[in-house]
Design an enzyme around this catalytic site. Structure first.
Site, mmCIF file in Angstrom:
data_model
loop_
_atom_site.group_PDB
_atom_site.id
_atom_site.type_symbol
_atom_site.label_atom_id
_atom_site.label_comp_id
_atom_site.label_asym_id
_atom_site.label_seq_id
_atom_site.Cartn_x
_atom_site.Cartn_y
_atom_site.Cartn_z
ATOM 1 N N TYR A 65 0.849 -1.208 0.000
ATOM 2 C CA TYR A 65 0.000 0.000 0.000
ATOM 3 C C TYR A 65 0.879 1.250 0.000
ATOM 4 O O TYR A 65 0.648 2.183 -0.783
ATOM 5 C CB TYR A 65 -0.913 -0.012 1.236
ATOM 6 C CG TYR A 65 -1.656 1.294 1.444
ATOM 7 C CD1 TYR A 65 -2.813 1.583 0.723
ATOM 8 C CD2 TYR A 65 -1.199 2.248 2.359
ATOM 9 C CE1 TYR A 65 -3.489 2.784 0.903
ATOM 10 C CE2 TYR A 65 -1.861 3.447 2.543
ATOM 11 C CZ TYR A 65 -3.005 3.706 1.813
ATOM 12 O OH TYR A 65 -3.668 4.903 1.987
ATOM 13 N N LYS A 117 1.214 4.321 -2.838
ATOM 14 C CA LYS A 117 1.024 5.752 -2.593
ATOM 15 C C LYS A 117 2.251 6.544 -3.074
ATOM 16 O O LYS A 117 2.103 7.651 -3.593
ATOM 17 C CB LYS A 117 0.738 5.995 -1.106
ATOM 18 C CG LYS A 117 -0.615 5.462 -0.679
ATOM 19 C CD LYS A 117 -1.740 6.254 -1.318
ATOM 20 C CE LYS A 117 -2.955 5.472 -1.677
ATOM 21 N NZ LYS A 117 -4.023 6.261 -2.296
#
Ligand SMILES: NC(=O)c1ccc[n+]([C@@H]2O[C@H](COP(=O)([O-])OP(=O)(O)OC[C@H]3O[C@@H](n4cnc5c(N)ncnc54)[C@H](OP(=O)(O)O)[C@@H]3O)[C@@H](O)[C@H]2O)c1
Length: 261
Positions: A156, A160
């Site tokens: 994750y 980003k």
């Protein structure tokens, strides 16, 4: 007409609008007078939000149920848009928390699809129209977790980082063609997604979703990156500029170990 609406209206598309920050972006854009295409999978939530916003503001809202993990869906969605969309907000995200070897391979692919491939597909699909208009904007939701690697959310966090770097490149390239691109590197936000993953108390500097949406929209045109919240700006400066990389990774990982799946 406000400057914001003239530059980024008359329609905005919010991807991941059914709850949390996406719903806050929708409300903030509605208050600025933009019509909205709201995209997410849960149609009843989109319809509820659409009804609420059309009652409160003199705008049109089109709820559109779609799974953005499917790239054909992303491409068809943009190709079939009839509205004059001047602003794209790529807010949809998926996260899977846990040790790398314990998170399912499909969940990791879902992170890549929703958080990285979908923003590329949506932005690529819309860019020719924005360039033809000579004005418009693209917002990519990133995170302070993308400033460095973090245990338990490695994929994750990397997704980003991808959004931050993508926004920086597009800010330069598309800025020359009249398109404002911005990555919003948010810290913790009070959203259902955040609160369900949080084992302990709230993180320092946590903001309401409405504050993140407003500060992000206000920063559009002054990109490439905004960090909403004063404490978060200081934390970001420390993690990116002051600490050695390995110290930043350790510090962030000490916090993300507390997250639950
Ligand atoms: N919350 C935080 O503390 C925080 C901090 C930093 C950055 N961010 C970033 O801010 C953004 C919003 O965060 P949030 O906490 O509001 O997220 P969230 O509560 O998890 O909401 C994510 C949104 O994305 C949609 N979505 C997820 N998968 C989708 C799919 N396959 N197709 C279409 N839509 C999909 C969800 O709607 P459906 O489930 O209805 O599809 C929902 O509307 C994300 O990009 C996140 O990475 C959040």
């Amino acid at each position: 007409m406000s400057d914001f609406k003239a530059r980024y209206g008359p329609w905005a598309l919010v991807a991941g609008a059914s709850e949390g920050l996406g719903a806050a972006f929708a409300a903030a854009l509605a208050a600025r007078g933009l019509n909205l295409v709201l995209v997410a999978r849960r149609e009843p939530l989109l319809q509820e939000l659409a009804a609420q916003l059309t009652e409160q503001h003199a705008i049109q809202v089109e709820p559109l149920a779609a799974d953005l993990a499917d790239m054909d869906v992303c491409r068809t969605l943009i190709a079939s848009l009839e509205q004059n969309v001047g602003l794209l907000v790529c807010n949809a995200a998926y996260s899977a928390v846990g040790r790398f070897q314990d998170v399912g391979a499909d969940a990791l692919q879902q992170i890549l699809a929703v958080n990285t491939a979908a923003p590329v597909a949506l932005a690529r699909g819309l860019t020719p129209r924005l360039v033809a208009r000579g004005a418009g904007g693209i917002i990519l939701m990133s995170s302070l977790s993308g400033n460095q690697g973090s245990a338990n959310i490695a994929t994750y966090a990397a997704s980003k980082a991808f959004n931050t770097v993508l926004a920086e490149g597009l800010w330069h390239e598309l800025g020359e063609q009249g398109i404002d691109v911005l990555a919003s590197c948010a810290g913790a936000i009070r959203t259902p997604g955040y609160l369900s993953a949080q084992a302990g108390g709230e993180a320092p500097g946590i903001l309401d979703a409405s504050a993140v949406a407003e500060q992000t929209l206000d920063a559009l045109g002054a990109g490439p990156v905004v960090v909403p919240g004063t404490l978060n700006k200081l934390a970001s400066f420390m993690m990116r500029r002051l600490l050695p990389r390995r110290s930043a990774v350790r510090l962030m990982s000490n916090n993300t170990r507390e997250l639950t799946g």
